[in-house]
Design a protein around this motif. Structure first.
Motif, PDB file in Angstrom:
ATOM      1  N   SER A   1       0.855  -1.187   0.000  1.00 34.36           N
ATOM      2  CA  SER A   1       0.000   0.000   0.000  1.00 34.36           C
ATOM      3  C   SER A   1       0.889   1.234   0.000  1.00 34.36           C
ATOM      4  CB  SER A   1      -0.935   0.012   1.207  1.00 34.36           C
ATOM      5  OG  SER A   1      -0.226   0.206   2.401  1.00 34.36           O
ATOM      6  N   VAL A   2       0.393   2.273  -0.644  1.00 30.76           N
ATOM      7  CA  VAL A   2       1.116   3.543  -0.736  1.00 30.76           C
ATOM      8  C   VAL A   2       0.162   4.645  -0.297  1.00 30.76           C
ATOM      9  CG1 VAL A   2       2.470   5.066  -2.209  1.00 30.76           C
ATOM     10  CG2 VAL A   2       2.424   2.602  -2.682  1.00 30.76           C
ATOM     11  N   LEU A   3       0.598   5.428   0.676  1.00 35.94           N
ATOM     12  CA  LEU A   3      -0.248   6.452   1.290  1.00 35.94           C
ATOM     13  C   LEU A   3       0.012   7.822   0.676  1.00 35.94           C
ATOM     14  CD1 LEU A   3       0.016   4.059   3.373  1.00 35.94           C
ATOM     15  CD2 LEU A   3      -0.341   5.755   5.163  1.00 35.94           C
ATOM     16  N   PHE A   4      -1.039   8.615   0.579  1.00 33.98           N
ATOM     17  CA  PHE A   4      -0.958   9.993   0.093  1.00 33.98           C
ATOM     18  C   PHE A   4      -1.814  10.883   0.991  1.00 33.98           C
ATOM     19  CE2 PHE A   4       0.242   7.658  -3.656  1.00 33.98           C
ATOM     20  CZ  PHE A   4       1.075   8.503  -4.390  1.00 33.98           C
ATOM     21  N   CYS A   5      -1.488  12.187   0.981  1.00 32.99           N
ATOM     22  CA  CYS A   5      -2.361  13.180   1.616  1.00 32.99           C
ATOM     23  C   CYS A   5      -3.411  13.596   0.606  1.00 32.99           C
ATOM     24  CB  CYS A   5      -1.565  14.430   2.017  1.00 32.99           C
ATOM     25  SG  CYS A   5      -0.117  14.107   3.013  1.00 32.99           S
ATOM     26  N   GLY A   6      -4.681  13.404   0.942  1.00 28.57           N
ATOM     27  CA  GLY A   6      -5.705  13.848   0.011  1.00 28.57           C
ATOM     28  C   GLY A   6      -6.954  12.997   0.112  1.00 28.57           C
ATOM     29  N   SER A   7      -7.914  13.299  -0.749  1.00 32.07           N
ATOM     30  CA  SER A   7      -9.189  12.596  -0.774  1.00 32.07           C
ATOM     31  C   SER A   7      -9.113  11.398  -1.710  1.00 32.07           C
ATOM     32  CB  SER A   7     -10.284  13.553  -1.241  1.00 32.07           C
ATOM     33  OG  SER A   7     -10.076  13.882  -2.603  1.00 32.07           O
ATOM     34  N   GLY A   8     -10.213  10.671  -1.824  1.00 32.85           N
ATOM     35  CA  GLY A   8     -10.254   9.528  -2.714  1.00 32.85           C
ATOM     36  C   GLY A   8     -10.009   9.883  -4.163  1.00 32.85           C
ATOM     37  N   THR A   9     -10.437  11.051  -4.578  1.00 37.06           N
ATOM     38  CA  THR A   9     -10.218  11.477  -5.965  1.00 37.06           C
ATOM     39  C   THR A   9      -8.732  11.571  -6.290  1.00 37.06           C
ATOM     40  OG1 THR A   9     -12.314  12.684  -5.962  1.00 37.06           O
ATOM     41  CG2 THR A   9     -10.727  13.284  -7.661  1.00 37.06           C
ATOM     42  N   MET A  10      -7.931  11.928  -5.285  1.00 40.74           N
ATOM     43  CA  MET A  10      -6.490  11.956  -5.524  1.00 40.74           C
ATOM     44  C   MET A  10      -5.980  10.563  -5.889  1.00 40.74           C
ATOM     45  SD  MET A  10      -3.334  13.089  -3.064  1.00 40.74           S
ATOM     46  CE  MET A  10      -3.344  14.812  -3.535  1.00 40.74           C
ATOM     47  N   MET A  11      -6.548   9.522  -5.280  1.00 39.62           N
ATOM     48  CA  MET A  11      -6.107   8.164  -5.592  1.00 39.62           C
ATOM     49  C   MET A  11      -6.494   7.774  -7.014  1.00 39.62           C
ATOM     50  SD  MET A  11      -4.458   7.338  -2.965  1.00 39.62           S
ATOM     51  CE  MET A  11      -4.061   9.088  -3.088  1.00 39.62           C
ATOM     52  N   MET A  12      -7.642   8.230  -7.450  1.00 38.83           N
ATOM     53  CA  MET A  12      -8.015   8.013  -8.846  1.00 38.83           C
ATOM     54  C   MET A  12      -6.987   8.658  -9.759  1.00 38.83           C
ATOM     55  SD  MET A  12     -12.078   8.909  -8.434  1.00 38.83           S
ATOM     56  CE  MET A  12     -12.468   8.698 -10.173  1.00 38.83           C
TER      57      MET A  12
ATOM     58  N   TYR B   1       5.997   5.400  -3.659  1.00 38.11           N
ATOM     59  CA  TYR B   1       6.371   4.039  -3.251  1.00 38.11           C
ATOM     60  C   TYR B   1       7.867   3.947  -2.973  1.00 38.11           C
ATOM     61  CZ  TYR B   1       7.938  -0.764  -3.999  1.00 38.11           C
ATOM     62  OH  TYR B   1       8.574  -1.986  -3.878  1.00 38.11           O
ATOM     63  N   HIS B   2       8.646   4.461  -3.892  1.00 36.55           N
ATOM     64  CA  HIS B   2      10.104   4.376  -3.754  1.00 36.55           C
ATOM     65  C   HIS B   2      10.582   5.124  -2.515  1.00 36.55           C
ATOM     66  CE1 HIS B   2      14.348   5.502  -4.733  1.00 36.55           C
ATOM     67  NE2 HIS B   2      14.365   4.227  -5.097  1.00 36.55           N
ATOM     68  N   PHE B   3       9.986   6.259  -2.233  1.00 38.30           N
ATOM     69  CA  PHE B   3      10.385   7.023  -1.050  1.00 38.30           C
ATOM     70  C   PHE B   3      10.042   6.259   0.222  1.00 38.30           C
ATOM     71  CE2 PHE B   3      10.901  10.682   1.739  1.00 38.30           C
ATOM     72  CZ  PHE B   3      11.956  11.346   1.137  1.00 38.30           C
ATOM     73  N   PHE B   4       8.868   5.643   0.254  1.00 32.89           N
ATOM     74  CA  PHE B   4       8.507   4.807   1.403  1.00 32.89           C
ATOM     75  C   PHE B   4       9.511   3.680   1.590  1.00 32.89           C
ATOM     76  CE2 PHE B   4       3.896   6.152   1.685  1.00 32.89           C
ATOM     77  CZ  PHE B   4       3.915   6.410   3.044  1.00 32.89           C
ATOM     78  N   GLU B   5       9.848   3.004   0.498  1.00 34.86           N
ATOM     79  CA  GLU B   5      10.693   1.828   0.589  1.00 34.86           C
ATOM     80  C   GLU B   5      12.126   2.172   0.978  1.00 34.86           C
ATOM     81  OE1 GLU B   5       9.693  -1.519   0.190  1.00 34.86           O
ATOM     82  OE2 GLU B   5       7.788  -0.456   0.475  1.00 34.86           O
ATOM     83  N   THR B   6      12.598   3.332   0.587  1.00 35.75           N
ATOM     84  CA  THR B   6      13.993   3.688   0.858  1.00 35.75           C
ATOM     85  C   THR B   6      14.180   4.488   2.144  1.00 35.75           C
ATOM     86  OG1 THR B   6      13.760   5.624  -0.582  1.00 35.75           O
ATOM     87  CG2 THR B   6      14.690   3.611  -1.562  1.00 35.75           C
ATOM     88  N   THR B   7      13.130   5.179   2.589  1.00 34.64           N
ATOM     89  CA  THR B   7      13.265   6.012   3.792  1.00 34.64           C
ATOM     90  C   THR B   7      12.282   5.650   4.901  1.00 34.64           C
ATOM     91  OG1 THR B   7      11.663   7.741   3.154  1.00 34.64           O
ATOM     92  CG2 THR B   7      13.905   7.937   2.268  1.00 34.64           C
ATOM     93  N   GLY B   8      11.205   4.930   4.548  1.00 34.24           N
ATOM     94  CA  GLY B   8      10.161   4.633   5.521  1.00 34.24           C
ATOM     95  C   GLY B   8       9.187   5.776   5.736  1.00 34.24           C
ATOM     96  N   LYS B   9       9.296   6.799   4.916  1.00 30.98           N
ATOM     97  CA  LYS B   9       8.499   8.017   5.124  1.00 30.98           C
ATOM     98  C   LYS B   9       7.736   8.390   3.857  1.00 30.98           C
ATOM     99  CE  LYS B   9      12.155   9.744   8.183  1.00 30.98           C
ATOM    100  NZ  LYS B   9      13.051   8.579   8.002  1.00 30.98           N
ATOM    101  N   MET B  10       6.728   9.255   4.045  1.00 32.76           N
ATOM    102  CA  MET B  10       6.090   9.890   2.898  1.00 32.76           C
ATOM    103  C   MET B  10       7.070  10.867   2.263  1.00 32.76           C
ATOM    104  SD  MET B  10       2.138  10.880   3.675  1.00 32.76           S
ATOM    105  CE  MET B  10       0.820   9.690   3.576  1.00 32.76           C
TER     106      MET B  10
END
Length: 376
Positions: A60-71, A232-241
């Motif tokens: 899973s990859v997290l973002f700041c925003g509403s569901g439309t952002m995921m679309m 995704y890459h930032f999460f995997e390499t740093t553990g952060k958003m």
């Protein structure tokens, strides 16, 4: 702390528990601290577990925003160069996917279907067969504008038969209707914290196939902030958003996840269904009609026709109910005037019984005929 409880019958944000609300009251912390990164790692894994995903295959990859952002994230990030996306469009939320494609100038096929019927699987297969350059197929699970449940598993089987990637908008089903990402042939699904998880607005996420995410690194970069591989890459390499996360909202989501697993998938879905059935029972008793056949409804929301009554005013009914702690929501269908009642959130069938007492009073006060009158 005494917090007034409102029963939200809108399609999100949903009614939350006090414990989720209070989870936001935490000591200030920099989101770059290891403690916070560790919490997000556990969250990412738990979000995959909700759709029964293998953590070796899905993330899973997290973002700041509403569901439309995921679309936006999925559509702009996962389409290879010189390929097309097929959008199965039978409502206002799948139409939003069309608008995203238009704004990015992406090549797409808009397969428009009646809003009150399931998409024709034979026609979907014909489109896939005749357009070998389709790389993505997009549909909604529960088209929230009407409450229809699209046949995701059957569509996904066709999508994979023609070697395309399947994206499903599960924003209004995730953590409510049971989903099995593998058995449903879904490559990517998405949600936002304020709906099925019953948390707070501001945090959204994509659950998807790791190998396809990695492959998308080669695709055109159409957005800087809303790029799936970069996040995704930032999460995997740093553990952060990659960018500043909504810290307090994430604490609330962590609490909501704990409460989800404590209630359990089956028990939670049973509760939502009980609420849904109570909504239908109340509407039937008053004589209201809905626009979608019961057998193809998702069990999460009912779209109700306005009465043919000169005294009917949605605003007056809304305001009467709102003042007494119940929120109803306008419809999202262009062809007819409707309102919606949804079975989301931390509510029970007892709440629905209380709501219909208030709705009955609202109708009486506004001199609206009971049972509800329709000309046809």
């Amino acid at each position: 702390m005494q917090i007034k409880r409102n029963v939200l019958l809108n399609p999100g944000p949903a009614t939350t528990t006090d414990t989720v609300k209070m989870a936001q009251v935490v000591p200030d912390i920099c989101p770059r601290e290891k403690d916070f990164s560790s919490m997000m790692k556990r969250m990412r894994e738990d979000l995959v577990r909700i759709v029964h995903g293998d953590l070796n295959k899905y993330t899973s990859v997290l973002f700041c925003g509403s569901g439309t952002m995921m679309m936006d994230v999925c559509i702009n990030s996962l389409l290879p160069r010189a390929k097309k996306i097929l959008i199965i469009n039978n409502g206002s939320y799948s139409m939003r996917a069309v608008e995203i494609c238009e704004n990015y100038n992406l090549p797409f096929i808009n397969f428009e279907c009646p809003i009150d019927e399931l998409p024709d699987l034979d026609k979907i297969e014909q489109i896939l067969k005749e357009n070998q350059d389709i790389a993505l197929v997009y549909t909604t699970h529960n088209e929230t504008g009407t409450g229809i449940l699209n046949p995701v598993r059957e569509i996904g089987l066709l999508v994979h038969k023609y070697n395309a990637v399947f994206i499903v908008d599960t924003i209004s089903t995730y953590a409510m209707r049971p989903i099995d990402i593998e058995r449903d042939h879904i490559d990517f699904c998405m949600a936002s914290a304020q709906k099925g998880l019953m948390a707070m607005t501001g945090l959204s996420f994509v659950i998807g196939n790791i190998e396809i995410i990695k492959k998308s690194a080669e695709y055109p970069k159409r957005s800087y902030y809303c790029n799936l591989y970069m996040q995704y890459h930032f999460f995997e390499t740093t553990g952060k958003m990659h960018f500043t996360p909504p810290v307090q909202t994430i604490y609330a989501a962590r609490q909501a996840l704990d409460e989800y697993f404590a209630e359990g998938e089956e028990a939670k879905w049973k509760r939502h269904l009980e609420v849904f059935e109570a909504i239908h029972a109340g509407l039937d008793k008053l004589g209201f009609k809905d626009i979608i056949r019961r057998e193809i409804q998702a069990g999460l929301g009912v779209t109700v026709k306005y009465p043919d009554d000169e005294n009917w005013s949605f605003e007056k009914i809304h305001d009467y109910c709102y003042e007494r702690g119940f929120t109803i929501y306008p419809g999202k269908t262009a062809a007819q005037n409707t309102f919606r009642l949804c079975a989301l959130g931390a509510i029970t069938k007892e709440d629905i019984k209380d709501f219909f007492i208030v709705l009955y009073e609202a109708l009486k006060v506004n001199n609206i005929q009971i049972p509800i009158h329709y000309n046809a």
